[in-house]
Design a protein around this motif. Structure first.
Motif, PDB file in Angstrom:
ATOM      1  N   ASN A 201      36.825  41.245  70.636  1.00  0.00           N
ATOM      2  CA  ASN A 201      36.076  43.055  69.833  1.00  0.00           C
ATOM      3  C   ASN A 201      35.738  42.786  68.566  1.00  0.00           C
ATOM      4  O   ASN A 201      36.040  42.935  67.463  1.00  0.00           O
ATOM      5  CB  ASN A 201      36.465  43.817  70.575  1.00  0.00           C
ATOM      6  CG  ASN A 201      35.866  44.280  71.533  1.00  0.00           C
ATOM      7  OD1 ASN A 201      34.452  43.783  71.691  1.00  0.00           O
ATOM      8  ND2 ASN A 201      36.713  44.855  72.300  1.00  0.00           N
ATOM      9  N   ARG A 202      37.674  42.552  68.239  1.00  0.00           N
ATOM     10  CA  ARG A 202      37.890  42.451  66.301  1.00  0.00           C
ATOM     11  C   ARG A 202      38.432  40.941  65.831  1.00  0.00           C
ATOM     12  O   ARG A 202      38.189  40.895  64.818  1.00  0.00           O
ATOM     13  CB  ARG A 202      40.010  43.051  66.656  1.00  0.00           C
ATOM     14  CG  ARG A 202      39.419  45.024  66.669  1.00  0.00           C
ATOM     15  CD  ARG A 202      39.388  45.693  65.646  1.00  0.00           C
ATOM     16  NE  ARG A 202      38.938  45.776  64.717  1.00  0.00           N
ATOM     17  CZ  ARG A 202      38.309  45.503  63.505  1.00  0.00           C
ATOM     18  NH1 ARG A 202      37.909  46.929  63.701  1.00  0.00           N
ATOM     19  NH2 ARG A 202      38.899  45.738  62.166  1.00  0.00           N
TER      20      ARG A 202
ATOM     21  N   LEU B 100      48.628  40.837  61.916  1.00  0.00           N
ATOM     22  CA  LEU B 100      49.390  43.096  62.306  1.00  0.00           C
ATOM     23  C   LEU B 100      50.743  42.674  62.740  1.00  0.00           C
ATOM     24  O   LEU B 100      51.586  43.167  62.628  1.00  0.00           O
ATOM     25  CB  LEU B 100      48.020  43.684  63.209  1.00  0.00           C
ATOM     26  CG  LEU B 100      47.698  44.735  62.038  1.00  0.00           C
ATOM     27  CD1 LEU B 100      48.477  45.166  61.277  1.00  0.00           C
ATOM     28  CD2 LEU B 100      47.229  43.903  60.870  1.00  0.00           C
TER      29      LEU B 100
ATOM     30  N   ASN C 149      37.589  42.628  56.189  1.00  0.00           N
ATOM     31  CA  ASN C 149      36.526  42.759  56.895  1.00  0.00           C
ATOM     32  C   ASN C 149      34.728  43.920  56.178  1.00  0.00           C
ATOM     33  O   ASN C 149      34.302  44.197  57.046  1.00  0.00           O
ATOM     34  CB  ASN C 149      36.776  44.293  58.137  1.00  0.00           C
ATOM     35  CG  ASN C 149      37.732  43.338  58.727  1.00  0.00           C
ATOM     36  OD1 ASN C 149      37.136  42.656  60.274  1.00  0.00           O
ATOM     37  ND2 ASN C 149      39.115  42.816  58.912  1.00  0.00           N
ATOM     38  N   ARG C 150      35.282  44.565  54.230  1.00  0.00           N
ATOM     39  CA  ARG C 150      33.814  45.144  54.466  1.00  0.00           C
ATOM     40  C   ARG C 150      33.410  43.932  53.210  1.00  0.00           C
ATOM     41  O   ARG C 150      31.894  44.475  52.183  1.00  0.00           O
ATOM     42  CB  ARG C 150      34.754  46.124  53.017  1.00  0.00           C
ATOM     43  CG  ARG C 150      35.738  47.326  53.794  1.00  0.00           C
ATOM     44  CD  ARG C 150      34.708  48.034  54.639  1.00  0.00           C
ATOM     45  NE  ARG C 150      36.195  48.824  55.493  1.00  0.00           N
ATOM     46  CZ  ARG C 150      35.914  49.783  55.939  1.00  0.00           C
ATOM     47  NH1 ARG C 150      34.401  50.212  56.295  1.00  0.00           N
ATOM     48  NH2 ARG C 150      36.702  50.938  56.582  1.00  0.00           N
TER      49      ARG C 150
ATOM     50  N   GLY D 112      42.648  40.738  62.719  1.00  0.00           N
ATOM     51  CA  GLY D 112      44.405  41.238  62.452  1.00  0.00           C
ATOM     52  C   GLY D 112      45.627  40.763  63.819  1.00  0.00           C
ATOM     53  O   GLY D 112      45.789  41.828  63.675  1.00  0.00           O
ATOM     54  N   GLN D 113      44.271  40.651  65.134  1.00  0.00           N
ATOM     55  CA  GLN D 113      45.045  39.770  65.916  1.00  0.00           C
ATOM     56  C   GLN D 113      46.370  38.742  66.003  1.00  0.00           C
ATOM     57  O   GLN D 113      47.192  39.328  66.730  1.00  0.00           O
ATOM     58  CB  GLN D 113      44.306  39.709  66.771  1.00  0.00           C
ATOM     59  CG  GLN D 113      42.656  40.248  67.336  1.00  0.00           C
ATOM     60  CD  GLN D 113      43.212  41.777  67.577  1.00  0.00           C
ATOM     61  OE1 GLN D 113      43.799  42.082  69.097  1.00  0.00           O
ATOM     62  NE2 GLN D 113      42.670  42.700  66.682  1.00  0.00           N
TER      63      GLN D 113
ATOM     64  N   ARG E 185      49.945  47.081  49.144  1.00  0.00           N
ATOM     65  CA  ARG E 185      48.789  47.431  48.817  1.00  0.00           C
ATOM     66  C   ARG E 185      47.951  46.426  49.270  1.00  0.00           C
ATOM     67  O   ARG E 185      47.793  45.492  49.649  1.00  0.00           O
ATOM     68  CB  ARG E 185      48.931  47.943  47.161  1.00  0.00           C
ATOM     69  CG  ARG E 185      50.189  48.386  46.218  1.00  0.00           C
ATOM     70  CD  ARG E 185      49.942  49.216  46.998  1.00  0.00           C
ATOM     71  NE  ARG E 185      49.165  50.384  46.869  1.00  0.00           N
ATOM     72  CZ  ARG E 185      48.365  50.677  45.617  1.00  0.00           C
ATOM     73  NH1 ARG E 185      49.343  50.667  44.699  1.00  0.00           N
ATOM     74  NH2 ARG E 185      46.960  51.520  45.679  1.00  0.00           N
ATOM     75  N   TYR E 186      47.098  47.698  49.291  1.00  0.00           N
ATOM     76  CA  TYR E 186      45.640  47.206  50.436  1.00  0.00           C
ATOM     77  C   TYR E 186      45.027  47.372  49.606  1.00  0.00           C
ATOM     78  O   TYR E 186      44.263  47.931  49.037  1.00  0.00           O
ATOM     79  CB  TYR E 186      45.578  48.153  51.519  1.00  0.00           C
ATOM     80  CG  TYR E 186      44.353  48.099  52.060  1.00  0.00           C
ATOM     81  CD1 TYR E 186      43.395  49.209  51.856  1.00  0.00           C
ATOM     82  CD2 TYR E 186      44.219  47.329  53.264  1.00  0.00           C
ATOM     83  CE1 TYR E 186      41.874  49.395  52.553  1.00  0.00           C
ATOM     84  CE2 TYR E 186      43.287  46.994  53.931  1.00  0.00           C
ATOM     85  CZ  TYR E 186      41.546  48.227  53.964  1.00  0.00           C
ATOM     86  OH  TYR E 186      40.701  48.135  55.054  1.00  0.00           O
TER      87      TYR E 186
ATOM     88  N   LEU F  63      42.918  39.835  55.218  1.00  0.00           N
ATOM     89  CA  LEU F  63      43.126  40.139  56.540  1.00  0.00           C
ATOM     90  C   LEU F  63      41.942  39.528  57.429  1.00  0.00           C
ATOM     91  O   LEU F  63      40.489  40.108  56.277  1.00  0.00           O
ATOM     92  CB  LEU F  63      43.693  41.801  56.362  1.00  0.00           C
ATOM     93  CG  LEU F  63      43.389  42.316  57.615  1.00  0.00           C
ATOM     94  CD1 LEU F  63      44.228  42.121  59.050  1.00  0.00           C
ATOM     95  CD2 LEU F  63      43.041  43.764  57.483  1.00  0.00           C
ATOM     96  N   ALA F  64      41.569  39.308  58.798  1.00  0.00           N
ATOM     97  CA  ALA F  64      40.000  38.898  59.186  1.00  0.00           C
ATOM     98  C   ALA F  64      40.672  39.510  60.127  1.00  0.00           C
ATOM     99  O   ALA F  64      40.344  40.920  60.111  1.00  0.00           O
ATOM    100  CB  ALA F  64      40.920  37.325  59.557  1.00  0.00           C
TER     101      ALA F  64
ATOM    102  N   ASP G 181      41.504  43.053  52.581  1.00  0.00           N
ATOM    103  CA  ASP G 181      41.060  43.162  54.423  1.00  0.00           C
ATOM    104  C   ASP G 181      39.409  42.444  53.456  1.00  0.00           C
ATOM    105  O   ASP G 181      39.028  43.016  52.731  1.00  0.00           O
ATOM    106  CB  ASP G 181      40.750  44.339  54.696  1.00  0.00           C
ATOM    107  CG  ASP G 181      39.971  44.750  55.301  1.00  0.00           C
ATOM    108  OD1 ASP G 181      40.295  46.211  55.973  1.00  0.00           O
ATOM    109  OD2 ASP G 181      39.741  44.053  56.209  1.00  0.00           O
TER     110      ASP G 181
END
Lengths: 290, 801, 181
Positions: A107-108, A37, A54-55, A33-34, A7-8, A30-31, A52
């Motif tokens: 970039n990520r 993932l 990122n938000r 993701g490199q 679940r995300y 999850l930061a 996640d």
């Protein structure tokens, strides 16, 4: 190679993220993701929940403060690479960040993600150790601070407890006139380093070393400050004999070995790269024209 | 890379003479822009996974985690119960769909052990990590993988053969219970008075050489999509393959279907390099599932699977001797090859056979003997990858020649020049027979000239001074050279249909396969040469068995010759036919007619003309109207160029490297490649093949090692550990072509796809050894990592020359 | 990653149940899209399967080959290393967006045109990802050196070309773009 089911969650605040990290069973943060993932795609991990970051508001950014440059944990490596503040005040980091993977990676990817993942040859943990960074950790209780040296516990093991989230890292710049060098050896451009060396030097007006930092990445399970090498340089003018002595100290650091890269090779590289990095750092400390 | 950015300067890109826009009427020899490119550039390629068939299901395979084990119990009940799973095929259930659970041998052989081919699904015993055991078919790949995790297997691990040398040990475990011996086959090849030559020789030198090749790793993995049509009992299979017709025949045999019931279509293929030139178990299992389930089934290989279940090229250990006279002229070469074939033999022993029979390369070798042991180990099965044994063979020969030069204190290029076959000797009988039992004959080539060209370009004569100057600065430069010959255009035939429709559309259909090499453009150029029209107006379809009933496919650098010649023959026939019809319709003699942009016109009188469309329309026929006299129906022709002769391409590579003796890093400063691949259809594409082939060779020389531990567990399973060269490690390559037309085919072409790869490892190793000559380093292996280079330096006697 | 992965044997096999889905809204190649997507699906699969944008390819699914490279909010990213749900609210650009209406009627970007002229592709499988990275490079550095081009390309694997013609095409495109300004 498709991820297993989970679940995300995309929390908007750090408090919410911490709450989820504490309440959800078998969660994974999850930061960038490199690193995460690929592990999910390979099914090396099977978290029940992916949180996640990122938000999350306010978790990214580069700020110059009285006690150092503060990086929000979710600051993209790309932003570090192009930051004038970092270039001016933390040139070692500015140089090291260019070696982190490739453009797409940076970039990520995030500084926080790299510091928590703690790959033994990752550049950002190496610089953080070199510069005595301090990390700030958010958890269910009060935020706690930890020197990077205590945060990097062991091979790919940070001091983050379950339910804690790295919030930021603070790096105090060296004197404006300091010299620096970051060198790594890898098989191909952008690969994880086999060995890397981060050097910082400060000189007095007689060009003698008043402060030195020598850190090896990729040699041991976490980045290693080679204090004997630093001691060998203090008070010296970093002449050939001093360089050799410092490099020899670095060669003695106990090294990891694996079927592809034996320990003796890492030690050999530690010596060679240290010997190559010191003249560069020295030239910069002296303000030599490049 | 241990220097801070920016990276060291490299020689400038060679001047390219390609203008921005070229005349669209392209013919042989021009640097035509490819007709394949536009859709690919737009992201409109149709690779296997881009092919969509409604209501397709998706498959995933359970693959053995053990290198050798008995399967005691296999329970798929939990997997079957997963929502979204439609079927789970274990060996027993798939067997019901097949005429045999075992794959047929790709190249029939009377002498190979029985029962050495892979299983479609392996039921009782697994013999390599990656062997397929169960196939799950589900709504999505993700769900299929979920189900795989629930399959319950009890394994009894068995002893493992992890090294090819165990084949010589009679006490070693057996690779599979049904294997008669770990030596799958033993073959002696050779010719001439070997014993005599060695006993009379002034000098004999021995080398033990280890060549490790990895895998092909095209950027697109394998994939199969099958759709069963219940009305006709026929099956359409899209597969990322290099050999549509062979796959068709194999699927037909395994599913009990006739040729007309199986259609195999190659979509756009994202690279092959040999690993798609065989029929895989999955290519049988997926069509079987599609038929059983009456639903289309698709399987797309992921990279993790490719690492362990797509074929590899494996270790070779050579113990060889060279006998020379006092002038360094070769008298004989002999030795033994231990070849690691892996756990099964899908195709045959063509790879070690090729390697053993091509050692002599471009050199005169009066006597030759090689004892070839094809040995089985519990590793992924082996089939040729780009170069197909020739890279290993060249490595052996070139290392031996460097040894001769060093021992006799002669120049390495001079030793080679003394032994290269002279052009006056062509056609030259090599003394060896090829797989078909035909004596190998080199058709043409100017070997000494090719070598001289490469050496001149790299300024071989000036190198000692460069090397000395560098040494004074503490830098270690080295120069290496290597020669290679590749027998190309493997027969027996290829197919092509050239067809002009009544609307004037020109189609070329061929059994040959495209996999990125620009085959369609090359064939269009050859066709355009005859039909005098822009290549953009020629539509080429490769590898669809529905259009052509016969075909061989893409391997052994054969298609430009074989398919090209077939297209040439067919296009000549179509051209001749068009002229003949036009002669009658225009009342102008053929000798005064010419083709131009889709029309036949009278020379000098363009107003007197007729279009190809009108001719085709005439030849389509109308009821009651007669054909033009002496002309068969249809403006089309079939070409089936046949040959048992091989066109031999050759090359000489010369490279300059710098070795960092503190880190073991190797920087390639210059790379010169002189090539003769006969008449070049498209020089721009030919250069591209050489660039790509050389970089593949650099992978073999410096980077690619598919590693296994002593339990035959792979230790390199991702692109992070198995290193393919990237743009920052490879030099700008200087390619110089000479064009010696081959007499073996009507267009004078020689194959080119593999020639670039063959001499690279020996050239690079020779250069590294040269750079390290002050230390007396002697290199007998490839690939060479920085760790290994430092080990060699440390171990050498340290003599300073 | 520096070693062979070993399966996580301590993780409980997730009992299969209905796929968890989430609604996302995003912009892809200028087009607004709202749809439901599986939470575990990675972004490359979403583009390819849900949006039929099959120009973006999968070569490794572990972040090395670069074939899956797209733009996310104006910079390159490996789409196999993002979850589709992470793209909620983002602007994506894929290879399909590169071709524009050009004066010559082909509609290819100068970079695509240069690839065509210089034989910068063979099988074409790695090409879309490379085009996205080079398009970013030329935007950020209109006069790149050869080294800069090769460093950009180092995040991509090509097994066919040996990179040389790709480099030539990139430098050629940069020159054309500069002279057209």
């Amino acid at each position: 190679m498709k991820p297993p089911a989970f679940r995300y969650h995309a929390p908007r605040t750090l408090e919410e993220a911490v709450r989820l990290a504490n309440e959800l069973p078998n969660p994974r943060l999850l930061a960038g993701g490199q690193s995460l993932l690929p592990m999910l795609n390979f099914r090396l991990l099977a978290p029940d929940h992916v949180i996640d970051l990122n938000r999350v508001a306010g978790l990214a950014g580069i700020e110059e403060t009285a006690t150092g440059i503060v990086f929000g944990a979710m600051t993209r490596q790309r932003d570090i690479e192009f930051s004038p503040i970092v270039k001016r005040r933390l040139p070692l980091l500015s140089e090291a960040i260019q070696w982190v993977g490739h453009r797409q990676t940076r970039n990520r990817g995030t500084i926080g993600g790299s510091l928590c993942h703690l790959d033994p040859s990752a550049e950002q943990p190496t610089v953080a150790i070199a510069m005595d960074a301090t990390v700030s950790i958010a958890g269910p209780g009060a935020t706690r601070e930890l020197p990077m040296r205590e945060f990097a516990l062991d091979l790919m093991t940070s001091a983050l407890a379950d339910g804690e989230i790295l919030a930021s890292v603070r790096i105090a710049p060296w004197a404006n006139s300091h010299g620096w060098a970051f060198i790594e050896f890898a098989r191909r451009h952008g690969d994880y380093a086999i060995v890397s060396v981060a050097v910082l030097l400060e000189l007095d007006d007689q060009q003698r070393v008043t402060r030195a930092s020598i850190t090896l990445g990729g040699v041991a399970s976490t980045p290693v400050r080679v204090q004997q090498a630093e001691a060998a340089l203090l008070g010296s003018r970093v002449e050939a004999g001093d360089i050799e002595a410092a490099a020899a100290c670095c060669a003695l650091v106990e090294a990891l070995g694996d079927p592809q890269v034996p320990a003796w090779y890492r030690q050999r590289l530690a010596r060679t790269l240290t010997a190559r990095a010191l003249p560069i750092a020295l030239a910069r400390a002296r303000g030599d024209k490049q | 890379m241990d220097t801070p950015l920016p990276l060291p300067l490299r020689p400038a890109l060679p001047e390219i003479d390609a203008p921005g826009r070229v005349d669209t009427k392209q013919m042989i020899g021009t640097r035509a822009r490819r007709i394949e490119d536009e859709p690919l550039l737009r992201g409109e390629g149709r690779f296997l996974d881009d092919v969509r068939v409604e209501s397709s299901l998706h498959a995933a395979f359970l693959r053995s985690p053990h290198a050798h084990a008995r399967i005691l119990r296999l329970d798929v009940a939990a997997a079957r119960a997963v929502p979204g799973v439609v079927a789970v095929f274990d060996p027993a259930t798939i067997a019901r769909e097949l005429t045999s659970l075992r794959m047929p041998l790709g190249f029939p052989s009377a002498t190979l052990q029985k029962d050495i081919t892979p299983w479609v699904l392996s039921g009782s015993e697994v013999a390599f990590v990656g062997e397929a055991m169960v196939m799950v078919v589900a709504q999505s790949r993700a769900i299929a993988e979920d189900a795989l995790a629930l399959i319950d297997v009890d394994y009894e691990p068995l002893p493992v053969v992890h090294d090819v040398r165990q084949a010589l040990d009679s006490t070693a475990p057996r690779v599979r219970s049904d294997a008669v011996s770990n030596v799958a086959e033993r073959v002696q090849v050779g010719y001439g008075p070997v014993e005599q030559m060695f006993s009379e020789a002034a000098h004999v030198f021995h080398e033990s050489l280890f060549v490790h090749r990895g895998a092909a790793h095209p950027m697109e993995g394998r994939g199969v999509l099958a759709r069963f049509d219940p009305a006709f009992g026929s099956i359409t299979v899209w597969t990322s393959t290099q050999m549509s017709h062979e796959v068709m025949h194999t699927i037909g045999a395994m599913l009990g279907l006739d040729q007309h019931q199986v259609r195999v279509i190659a979509p756009d293929v994202g690279g092959g390099f040999g690993c798609k030139y065989l029929t895989y178990p999955e290519e049988v299992a997926i069509p079987a599932a599609a038929r059983a389930l009456r639903r289309p089934v698709k399987w797309v290989e992921d990279r993790a699977e490719h690492f362990i279940s797509a074929i590899h090229e494996r270790d070779q250990r050579w113990d060889v001797e060279i006998a020379v006279d006092a002038d360094a002229c070769i008298l004989g070469v002999r030795g033994r090859l231990l070849h690691d074939q892996g756990a099964y033999t899908p195709q045959g022993i063509n790879l070690p056979y090729n390697a053993a029979t091509s050692v002599t390369g471009p050199y005169k070798v009066p006597a030759y003997a090689m004892d070839v042991l094809v040995c089985q180990t519990n590793k992924t099965p082996v089939v040729p990858v780009r170069g197909a044994g020739y890279p290993q063979a060249a490595f052996v020969m070139e290392r031996l020649l460097d040894r001769v030069a060093r021992e006799l204190q002669l120049d390495r290029a001079e030793v080679r020049a003394r032994n290269l076959i002279a052009p006056e000797k062509m056609p030259y009988e090599k003394g060896m027979t090829n797989r078909a039992g035909v004596r190998s004959v080199i058709d043409s080539g100017f070997y000494a000239a090719t070598q001289a060209t490469a050496l001149a370009r790299i300024d071989y004569a000036g190198f000692p001074a460069r090397q000395q100057a560098a040494r004074a600065q503490g830098r270690h430069l080295g120069l290496g050279i290597a020669n290679a010959v590749k027998a190309t255009s493997r027969g027996p035939f290829e197919s092509a249909i050239v067809r002009v429709s009544p609307k004037g559309r020109v189609d070329v259909y061929t059994g040959a396969l495209a996999m990125g090499q620009g085959l369609a453009t090359a064939l269009a150029q050859i066709c355009a040469e005859q039909l005098a029209m822009p290549i953009e107006d020629i539509h080429v379809t490769c590898g669809d068995t529905g259009y052509v009933s016969l075909g061989m496919g893409g391997f052994a650098s054969r298609q430009t010759v074989m398919a090209g010649s077939s297209v040439h023959l067919a296009a000549v026939e179509v051209r001749t036919k068009a002229l003949k019809v036009a002669e009658q319709l225009l009342q102008v003699p053929m000798s005064e007619l010419t083709l131009n942009h889709g029309r036949v016109e009278a020379i000098g009188r363009p107003g007197v003309s007729i279009t190809l469309a009108e001719i085709a329309h005439k030849l389509k026929g109308a009821p009651g109207y007669s054909m033009p006299p002496g002309v068969t129906p249809g403006l089309e022709a079939t070409g089936l160029f046949q040959t048992n002769n091989q066109a031999h391409a050759n090359a000489c590579h010369a490279c300059e490297v710098e070795v960092d003796i503190e880190t073991g890093a190797v920087h390639i400063l210059r790379y010169v490649a002189a090539h003769d691949s006969g008449t070049l259809i498209n020089p721009m594409m030919a250069e591209g093949q050489i660039h790509g082939g050389i970089v593949h060779g650099l992978g073999n020389a410096l980077f690619e090692k598919m590693g296994y531990d002593d339990q035959a567990q792979p230790i390199t399973g991702t692109f992070a550990d198995y290193l393919l060269p990237t743009s920052t490690e490879v030099p700008n390559i200087e390619v110089i072509f000479s064009q010696t037309p081959s007499p073996t085919n009507p267009i004078g072409v020689k194959g080119i796809g593999e020639a670039g790869t063959i001499p690279v490892a020996p050239a690079i190793v020779s250069a590294i050894e040269d750079a390290l000559s002050p230390f007396g380093v002697h290199i007998c292996e490839a690939p060479l990592s920085p760790v290994r280079i430092l080990e060699l330096i440390d171990a050498a006697d340290g003599r300073v020359r | 990653m520096s070693s062979m992965p070993t399966p996580d044997s301590t993780a409980a096999a997730t009992p299969p149940d209905d796929e968890a889905m989430m609604q996302i809204s995003l912009k892809v190649n200028g087009r607004e899209i709202t749809c439901r997507v599986a939470e575990r699906k990675h972004l490359a699969d979403f583009l390819r399967q849900d949006l039929q944008l099959t120009g973006t390819h999968l070569g490794c699914e572990h972040g090395v080959c670069g074939a899956c490279t797209i733009w996310v909010d104006g910079v390159t990213a490996r789409s196999c290393l993002m979850l589709a749900v992470q793209a909620d609210g983002c602007e994506l650009r894929t290879v399909e967006s590169l071709a524009t209406e050009g004066p010559d009627g082909h509609g290819l970007s100068p970079l695509q045109q240069a690839f065509w002229d210089r034989h910068g592709l063979q099988c074409g499988y790695c090409t879309p990802g490379i085009l996205m990275s080079l398009t970013e490079l030329l935007r950020d550095d209109p006069a790149p050196t050869e080294e800069a081009v090769r460093i950009t390309l180092s995040g991509h694997l090509c097994r066919c070309t040996g990179y040389q013609n790709i480099v030539a095409a990139a430098l050629d495109a940069a020159a054309r773009i500069r002279s057209a300004v």
